[in-house]
Write an enzyme that holds these catalytic residues in place. Structure first.
Site, PDB file in Angstrom:
ATOM      1  N   ASN A   9       0.876  -1.064   0.053  1.00 57.93           N
ATOM      2  CA  ASN A   9      -0.057  -0.124   0.054  1.00 57.93           C
ATOM      3  C   ASN A   9       0.775   1.249   0.080  1.00 57.93           C
ATOM      4  OD1 ASN A   9      -1.720   2.305   0.566  1.00 57.93           O
ATOM      5  ND2 ASN A   9      -2.706   1.145   2.085  1.00 57.93           N
ATOM      6  N   GLN A  11       0.387   4.235   0.424  1.00 55.47           N
ATOM      7  CA  GLN A  11      -0.119   5.457   1.282  1.00 55.47           C
ATOM      8  C   GLN A  11       0.607   4.891   2.834  1.00 55.47           C
ATOM      9  OE1 GLN A  11      -1.014   8.021   0.173  1.00 55.47           O
ATOM     10  NE2 GLN A  11      -1.052   7.206  -1.720  1.00 55.47           N
ATOM     11  N   CYS A  12       0.955   3.851   2.909  1.00 50.71           N
ATOM     12  CA  CYS A  12       1.350   3.008   4.153  1.00 50.71           C
ATOM     13  C   CYS A  12       2.973   3.334   4.482  1.00 50.71           C
ATOM     14  CB  CYS A  12       1.038   1.846   4.468  1.00 50.71           C
ATOM     15  SG  CYS A  12       1.538   0.932   6.023  1.00 50.71           S
ATOM     16  N   GLY A  13       3.465   4.079   5.350  1.00 51.81           N
ATOM     17  CA  GLY A  13       4.739   4.331   5.820  1.00 51.81           C
ATOM     18  C   GLY A  13       5.562   2.851   6.143  1.00 51.81           C
ATOM     19  N   ARG A  16       6.051   1.512   2.670  1.00 49.11           N
ATOM     20  CA  ARG A  16       7.146   1.789   1.909  1.00 49.11           C
ATOM     21  C   ARG A  16       8.369   1.549   2.463  1.00 49.11           C
ATOM     22  NH1 ARG A  16       3.493   6.093   2.435  1.00 49.11           N
ATOM     23  NH2 ARG A  16       4.958   7.183   4.034  1.00 49.11           N
TER      24      ARG A  16
END
Length: 141
Positions: A9, A11-13, A16
């Protein structure tokens, strides 16, 4: 080249950071944006089982419709929980990573190091600045 897949995802730190750790190992993984392309029921069940988790442990609560869907009900079956995860992929906890060395739900992101080759290719800092890998490519204690 090592075959690695990450259910990601962007959008997820944590997701990432996990992807960056995989790349820091010198591996370009297959990246599956599981919100746009959710895994099949069989693949999801396989990921959960191979990661050594229960279906309930693989559900994300924060930032999801978990409460609204009544998923906290302990009497719900695994099938009902899987149905909810497939209908609402945001409920699938992330990121799942698959390598020849195993499957992990990489929360926190450094869990992925258990199934990647070491040493890494160089130093690595998480997005928050925390040093995980030193200049020699070894994990910092």
């Amino acid at each position: 080249m090592m075959d690695v897949t990450i259910y990601h995802n962007p959008q997820c730190g944590t997701s990432r950071n996990t992807l960056a750790l995989i790349r820091n190992a010198g591996v370009e993984p297959t990246v599956v944006d599981y919100l746009a392309t959710p895994p099949s029921r069989a693949v999801l069940q396989d990921l959960i089982a191979k990661a050594g988790l229960t279906v309930r442990q693989a559900i994300r609560q924060k930032g999801t419709p978990y409460a609204e869907l009544g998923l906290a009900d302990a009497t719900l079956s695994d099938d009902a929980l899987l149905d909810a995860m497939l209908a609402h992929p945001i409920l699938i906890n992330r990121p799942f990573v698959v390598t020849p060395f195993g499957v992990r739900l990489s929360r926190p992101s450094e869990v992925v190091l258990e199934i990647l080759p070491l040493p890494q290719k160089g130093p690595f800092h998480k997005e928050d600045g925390e040093l995980l890998i030193d200049a020699e490519g070894n994990r910092v204690a």
